[in-house]
Design an enzyme around this catalytic site. Sequence first.
Site, short mmCIF file in Angstrom:
data_model
loop_
_atom_site.label_atom_id
_atom_site.label_comp_id
_atom_site.label_asym_id
_atom_site.label_seq_id
_atom_site.Cartn_x
_atom_site.Cartn_y
_atom_site.Cartn_z
N ARG A 18 0.92 -1.33 0.11
CA ARG A 18 -0.09 0.01 -0.22
C ARG A 18 0.94 1.26 0.08
O ARG A 18 0.36 2.29 -0.17
CB ARG A 18 -1.12 0.08 0.93
CG ARG A 18 -2.16 -0.88 0.82
CD ARG A 18 -3.15 -0.86 2.23
NE ARG A 18 -2.85 -1.70 3.09
CZ ARG A 18 -3.31 -1.67 4.58
NH1 ARG A 18 -4.33 -1.08 4.55
NH2 ARG A 18 -2.73 -2.60 5.27
N GLY A 148 -7.41 -6.22 15.40
CA GLY A 148 -7.87 -7.40 16.38
C GLY A 148 -8.06 -7.14 17.87
O GLY A 148 -6.98 -6.28 18.56
N ASN A 180 -4.59 -5.53 19.91
CA ASN A 180 -3.29 -6.64 19.84
C ASN A 180 -2.32 -5.75 18.99
O ASN A 180 -2.68 -5.38 17.90
CB ASN A 180 -3.86 -7.74 19.02
CG ASN A 180 -2.49 -8.69 19.05
OD1 ASN A 180 -1.52 -8.40 19.68
ND2 ASN A 180 -2.47 -9.38 17.69
N LYS A 362 34.00 24.81 1.83
CA LYS A 362 34.10 23.28 1.57
C LYS A 362 35.84 22.86 1.78
O LYS A 362 36.50 23.49 1.22
CB LYS A 362 33.72 23.03 -0.05
CG LYS A 362 33.84 21.40 -0.03
CD LYS A 362 33.26 21.18 -1.48
CE LYS A 362 33.27 19.79 -1.61
NZ LYS A 362 34.60 19.06 -1.52
N TYR A 377 33.66 32.44 -1.87
CA TYR A 377 33.97 30.96 -1.89
C TYR A 377 35.21 30.67 -1.28
O TYR A 377 35.99 31.08 -1.78
CB TYR A 377 33.75 30.56 -3.23
CG TYR A 377 33.81 29.13 -3.43
CD1 TYR A 377 33.13 27.94 -2.65
CD2 TYR A 377 35.10 28.97 -3.83
CE1 TYR A 377 33.50 26.79 -2.75
CE2 TYR A 377 35.38 27.13 -4.04
CZ TYR A 377 34.64 26.30 -3.57
OH TYR A 377 34.82 25.00 -3.56
N TYR A 398 40.06 24.65 -8.41
CA TYR A 398 39.60 23.76 -9.45
C TYR A 398 40.38 24.18 -10.95
O TYR A 398 40.05 25.24 -11.38
CB TYR A 398 38.18 23.40 -9.58
CG TYR A 398 37.76 22.33 -10.43
CD1 TYR A 398 38.36 21.24 -10.26
CD2 TYR A 398 36.98 22.35 -11.45
CE1 TYR A 398 38.29 19.90 -11.25
CE2 TYR A 398 36.41 21.41 -12.31
CZ TYR A 398 37.01 20.10 -12.30
OH TYR A 398 36.91 19.21 -12.75
N SER A 416 39.23 43.02 -0.83
CA SER A 416 37.82 42.56 -1.60
C SER A 416 38.05 42.27 -2.97
O SER A 416 38.94 42.76 -3.89
CB SER A 416 37.14 43.88 -1.20
OG SER A 416 36.46 44.16 0.05
#
Length: 472
Positions: A18, A148, A180, A362, A377, A398, A416
């Site tokens: 279900r 039940g 139950n 990171k 960054y 990178y 800056s």
Amino acid sequence: MTNQDFAIAIMAAGKGTRLKSKRPKVLHEIGGRALLLHVIAAARTIVPAEQIYCIIGHEADQVRASVTHTGVSFVLQAEQRGTGHALQVLKADFELSGKTPPENLLVLSGDVPLIRPETIAAVRDAHLREQAAMTILTAVPDNPHGYGRVLRRKEDSPEVLSIVEQKSLTPEQIGAREINSGIYCFNTRALFSKLDALTTNNAHGEFYLTDVAAMLVAEGRRVIAVKAESVNEVLGANTIAEMMHLDAAMRLQNAHRLMSEGVTIFRPETCVIDSEVTVGPDTIIEPYVQLLGATQIGSDCRIRSYSVIQNSTLGDAVTVRNGSILDSAQVADKAILGPYCHLRPESNIGEGAHIGNFVETKKVTIGKGSKANHLNYLGDAVIGAGVNVGAGAITCNYDGVHKHQTTIGNNVFIGSDSALVAPVTIADGAYIAAGSCITEDVPSGALALGRARQTTKPGWVARKKSRNSTQS
């Protein structure tokens, strides 16, 4: 009682049709963990992992891979033919392996994630105290329809007369509300002696474990019932909507646990807090915060609205301003983050450091008292103490193929809008002029400029407007 006297079996073989999902039912998540992992965690507070038998079937390899780190044992129910059949398979596994079955066996459902260790222990203790052949965990919901019913010999007696399914209730029994839960404790020898006598003479053609109760009562064996303190503890989930009901209940429970430990949570119903999260006293959590995974937050922190913190560790007196996102980050005492900063994996933020608005990090270490307050960054970098990173400055880590590291010493000033092209080292006390593109190492105490010389042409604007006017 020794560990050899007691073991736990967890039913985890079902498909969960279900749910309309490719995932096995027991691997659906609430509170940040799979249903089955919640049940295993509760079981492991009662017995060692090697005394827990996980009965798996549908997508067995996937289920095994997801929980094998817990150390539990696995029993394969290749064909799922009901709860009674699951324990027939467990019995056969004991016989085939030559292992001695435990004296008592407690049966849990892998899709009932809110079961508390205290409740499992209460079932175990009542079972042993009453010297029962079978003990049934029950609950009393507001609306028992569809469940039940457990009928006791007398209203105040622990002894059970029978378990009657909804469709079989007589007019006199229809008002019974005790249900139950599907969680049981058995004298293992009594249970195993009845399993081969189970039949599939029912609407679903399955072997039902509830039939064992009737057999034992008919034989004059002691079958008792123990009520759970909360109905939520015994609720399973057959639809996504029911799953989310359990998720909401668990997360609110997590919030109340933290508040009982001295954490202030404004509007706890709006917060998403996973089960493994820990928070120190006197920390304040504002509305609409998400604390996920194995996050640990110290004391005297303030987590402001709309922040999402996952698998991260924060020290004491840390401020996380609105809308900040942390993923697998480490933050030392008294640091100030945000608003709207993004700390990605392997970000290590030093004591008293400032990571400001729209700063992304990171795989970076930032030293004590350093600041990057605006639009930066910083990736694959080691940054010393007392560094000021000006607005818009970035590390260019990178080259299109490989990542490279930027190293910045102590007390460095990064002007800056500078770009630091890795691999590059800026030594202690150096200054980088605003707008520079730095491609070479900078020695200690030096000023580095890496920008084109400015050219100014007086009167240029007026001459341009004059030319445009003449041409028109």
